[in-house]
Write an enzyme that holds these catalytic residues in place. Sequence first.
Site, PDB file in Angstrom:
ATOM      1  N   ARG A 102       0.809  -1.101  -0.039  1.00 60.62           N
ATOM      2  CA  ARG A 102       0.084  -0.141  -0.182  1.00 60.62           C
ATOM      3  C   ARG A 102       1.203   1.062  -0.003  1.00 60.62           C
ATOM      4  O   ARG A 102       2.283   1.125   0.076  1.00 60.62           O
ATOM      5  CB  ARG A 102      -0.989   0.152   1.210  1.00 60.62           C
ATOM      6  CG  ARG A 102      -0.209  -0.160   2.704  1.00 60.62           C
ATOM      7  CD  ARG A 102      -1.219  -0.157   3.728  1.00 60.62           C
ATOM      8  NE  ARG A 102      -0.363  -0.320   4.956  1.00 60.62           N
ATOM      9  CZ  ARG A 102      -0.570  -0.574   6.219  1.00 60.62           C
ATOM     10  NH1 ARG A 102      -2.098  -0.444   6.321  1.00 60.62           N
ATOM     11  NH2 ARG A 102      -0.130  -0.747   7.002  1.00 60.62           N
ATOM     12  N   ASN A 140      -4.871   6.878   4.976  1.00 59.46           N
ATOM     13  CA  ASN A 140      -4.310   6.457   5.984  1.00 59.46           C
ATOM     14  C   ASN A 140      -2.659   6.245   6.106  1.00 59.46           C
ATOM     15  O   ASN A 140      -2.074   6.164   5.224  1.00 59.46           O
ATOM     16  CB  ASN A 140      -4.692   4.816   5.791  1.00 59.46           C
ATOM     17  CG  ASN A 140      -4.398   3.949   7.112  1.00 59.46           C
ATOM     18  OD1 ASN A 140      -5.185   4.022   7.951  1.00 59.46           O
ATOM     19  ND2 ASN A 140      -3.285   3.368   7.342  1.00 59.46           N
ATOM     20  N   GLU A 141      -2.641   7.055   7.287  1.00 57.12           N
ATOM     21  CA  GLU A 141      -1.071   7.095   7.673  1.00 57.12           C
ATOM     22  C   GLU A 141      -0.158   7.566   6.287  1.00 57.12           C
ATOM     23  O   GLU A 141       0.776   6.948   6.052  1.00 57.12           O
ATOM     24  CB  GLU A 141      -0.534   5.845   8.205  1.00 57.12           C
ATOM     25  CG  GLU A 141      -1.168   5.526   9.450  1.00 57.12           C
ATOM     26  CD  GLU A 141      -0.336   4.275  10.365  1.00 57.12           C
ATOM     27  OE1 GLU A 141       0.281   3.761   9.340  1.00 57.12           O
ATOM     28  OE2 GLU A 141      -0.510   4.137  11.333  1.00 57.12           O
ATOM     29  N   CYS A 155       7.234  14.663  -9.864  1.00 52.56           N
ATOM     30  CA  CYS A 155       7.568  15.159  -8.574  1.00 52.56           C
ATOM     31  C   CYS A 155       8.688  16.170  -8.833  1.00 52.56           C
ATOM     32  O   CYS A 155       8.841  17.438  -8.428  1.00 52.56           O
ATOM     33  CB  CYS A 155       8.273  14.202  -7.645  1.00 52.56           C
ATOM     34  SG  CYS A 155       7.068  13.460  -6.679  1.00 52.56           S
ATOM     35  N   GLU A 305      -6.091   4.288  16.109  1.00 62.70           N
ATOM     36  CA  GLU A 305      -5.794   2.921  16.183  1.00 62.70           C
ATOM     37  C   GLU A 305      -4.843   2.814  17.569  1.00 62.70           C
ATOM     38  O   GLU A 305      -3.888   3.248  17.805  1.00 62.70           O
ATOM     39  CB  GLU A 305      -4.839   2.518  15.112  1.00 62.70           C
ATOM     40  CG  GLU A 305      -5.458   2.676  13.750  1.00 62.70           C
ATOM     41  CD  GLU A 305      -4.425   2.186  12.567  1.00 62.70           C
ATOM     42  OE1 GLU A 305      -3.554   1.767  12.875  1.00 62.70           O
ATOM     43  OE2 GLU A 305      -4.687   2.752  11.527  1.00 62.70           O
ATOM     44  N   TRP A 313       3.959  -8.346  12.065  1.00 60.57           N
ATOM     45  CA  TRP A 313       3.736  -8.575  10.960  1.00 60.57           C
ATOM     46  C   TRP A 313       3.945  -9.993  10.515  1.00 60.57           C
ATOM     47  O   TRP A 313       3.287 -10.823  10.436  1.00 60.57           O
ATOM     48  CB  TRP A 313       4.304  -7.434   9.911  1.00 60.57           C
ATOM     49  CG  TRP A 313       3.464  -6.256   9.635  1.00 60.57           C
ATOM     50  CD1 TRP A 313       2.443  -5.856  10.514  1.00 60.57           C
ATOM     51  CD2 TRP A 313       3.199  -5.450   8.243  1.00 60.57           C
ATOM     52  NE1 TRP A 313       1.785  -4.729   9.821  1.00 60.57           N
ATOM     53  CE2 TRP A 313       2.385  -4.491   8.645  1.00 60.57           C
ATOM     54  CE3 TRP A 313       3.925  -5.538   7.277  1.00 60.57           C
ATOM     55  CZ2 TRP A 313       1.953  -3.750   7.548  1.00 60.57           C
ATOM     56  CZ3 TRP A 313       3.577  -4.611   6.127  1.00 60.57           C
ATOM     57  CH2 TRP A 313       2.626  -3.908   6.566  1.00 60.57           C
TER      58      TRP A 313
HETATM   59  C1  GLA Z   1      -0.924   0.924  10.650  1.00 60.31           C
HETATM   60  C2  GLA Z   1      -2.155   0.871   9.950  1.00 60.31           C
HETATM   61  C3  GLA Z   1      -2.983   0.063  10.002  1.00 60.31           C
HETATM   62  C4  GLA Z   1      -2.390  -1.468  10.274  1.00 60.31           C
HETATM   63  C5  GLA Z   1      -1.620  -1.225  11.720  1.00 60.31           C
HETATM   64  C6  GLA Z   1      -0.889  -2.505  12.369  1.00 60.31           C
HETATM   65  O1  GLA Z   1      -1.058   1.779  12.073  1.00 60.31           O
HETATM   66  O2  GLA Z   1      -2.680   2.499  10.034  1.00 60.31           O
HETATM   67  O3  GLA Z   1      -3.708  -0.088   8.689  1.00 60.31           O
HETATM   68  O4  GLA Z   1      -1.743  -1.509   9.218  1.00 60.31           O
HETATM   69  O5  GLA Z   1      -0.607   0.038  11.474  1.00 60.31           O
HETATM   70  O6  GLA Z   1       0.010  -2.983  11.512  1.00 60.31           O
HETATM   71 ZN    ZN Z   2       6.518  11.240  -7.488  1.00 60.11          ZN
END
Ligand code: GLA
Ligand code: ZN
Length: 662
Positions: A102, A140-141, A155, A305, A313
């Site tokens: 991802r 997400n993150e 870029c 979270e 993992w």
């Molecule tokens: C991160 C991500 C989640 C999951 C957790 C645990 O914080 O945001 O999607 O992957 O780690 O690995």
């Molecule tokens: Zn790029």
Amino acid sequence: MIFGVDYYPEHWDKSEWEHQAALMKEGGFNTVRMGEFAWKLFEKSEGEFDFSFLDEAIEILAKYGIKTILGTPTAAPPKWIVNKYDMLQRDKYGREKGWDARRECCANSPDYIARTEIIVNEMAKHYADNPNVIAWQIDNEFGCHASTHCYCEHCRKEFAKWLREKYGTIENLNEKWGSVFWSLGYDSFDDIILPAYNSCEPTSGDLWSHNPALDLEYRRFSSDSWVKYQKRQIDIIRKYTSAPVTHNLMGHFSDISAYDLSKDLDFVSWDNYPDNQWGGSEHEYVSMAHETMRGAKDKNFIVMEEQSGPAGWDIMGRTPRPGELRLWTYQAIAHGAEGMVYFRFRTALFGMEQYWFGVLDHDGVPRRRFYELQQTGRELQELNDYIINAEPRYDALIVKSYDNVWAHDIKRHTADFSYRDLLYAYYKANIDLCVGTAVSRGSYDKYKVVYMPAYNIVTDGELDEIKAYVENGGTLVLSFRSGTRDEYNRVRPIAVPGVFAEMSGIEVEEFDAPRRSVSVGGEINGAAKVWCDVIKPVTAKVISKYAGEYYSGKAAVTVNDYGKGCVYYVGCDLDDSALKELVRMISKSAGIDAKDAPDGVEIIRKTSPKGDYTVILNFNETETEVDIKGKSLIEGGEFDGKLPPLGVEIIKERDRKIKKLY
Ligand code: GLA
Ligand code: ZN
């Protein structure tokens, strides 16, 4: 308050959903976060949208009183999109990133941006009027899996534009960047390279050695790219709904500025895995991560979270001890959380995260961790009015600057030096002395002491603000390497501590990176190892001197009166216990009631709309005694000062109503 779980209905057979919702209710969970990795289900093929599975899940959960925070799915694009469009990042060797993890897409790819806008628009339109959707999480993150920096052609072009806007002319850029060095002068903005692979081996950080001005600007640009990418999504969502918008940030993670990323958000949320705080899992380090997230907007936050089982993992982590999930929860609350969402409800049977355990194990049977959180949730709901809109009572501020993180990463001065570790050392000394300590920036007047260790890059604006703070009576603490660079990452042509020299009342004559212990003695006694500034006091008073090396007898730590306040200059690193003594001395002179917490204990004082209270956290696996007694807000009875192993107490201080803070 929000007490929830991260939930992936798409990982389970529909026949299980109802049962899972019922179990959540039994556990006291009232919120789920969902949807953030389900792009393939939402858009099976180009333009074929289908949100029915999520509609159904939201509805079933709602029947059990559970509301939804919706994540946009842009962190994990489906294969058909990457097959057709040009959106994968390139690494510093120019290699295209692979797919099936991802976060492999480039924030500046026009195709990724276009596909993002389409899916977010469809999703926002579809859920705009759904009363069970209470908030949105963008993506997400950002930056996770080392994805902040990309070296693709998109870029490169965007970087050139970004630089043109900032510098106006190429001559100006060349001058500011010192491009005369090694014939690095550019003839046009189109010439500008990205700091990718070249013939210089990296000496620090994860980038190749380049012109430090180019390197710093590229890091600023990369951070800005994600802020901009996020803003596009926020703007679309806001067209349809007024539900609050957040993103789940990552605590100590510093490739993207948390100040910039959070400025467009309604509230900050973040992902806390106390056993996996990349860089350390000491309780003070986790607390500092919470404070860093609170400091991003100077506002309370939500944990989106929170670790709820062994985390890992490919290998499994340590199992949280009985009481530990509850303790981590109160730690979050103590440092500014107003809501808790646990990752994840039930452990996945497949995929990358088979060993990243949730509240329930693979078999879905509620056991110890479930019941511990159930009890915790009950307690928190009772404490709701003490938690929502509560404010930590801060006395000190550790200034965190992303520019400085990056500049120190680019040129970290000496092999043993770490800016992040230095900030942490000051935070730890403060929290171990029960000093309420923020990790943020600006608004110095709110604090009795402001710490700016190794504040290398200082802008003129920052300097004016900090000067005014000290002139008005504030206490400023600087250390070696403060004040020596300008915002273009050029070294200033003045003696160390550069722009801080007058305020500190000193001149640094020499400096040394000894790499062996050098004794320091005087009012503070200990040892330095990483850095020693040899100080010539001008107007400053000496606190400690070196007792070793050829600079034995020379000043190491000083203090100078400036306006109505004072400036401490700490010319060397100090071992933990010496630094603690120094922080104790500084705190006392600034009127802060600094007292040792017992080892492994944190004591945090807060103010809430319902009155003041003290949170006491015992991270020891043994009973620990504190010299605080009083009425327990958790149990209602009298607290006798004895905390059970991994125990928590909240003591009411006095009945004092204050007005709402937000
Ligand atoms: C991160 C991500 C989640 C999951 C957790 C645990 O914080 O945001 O999607 O992957 O780690 O690995
Ligand atoms: Zn790029």
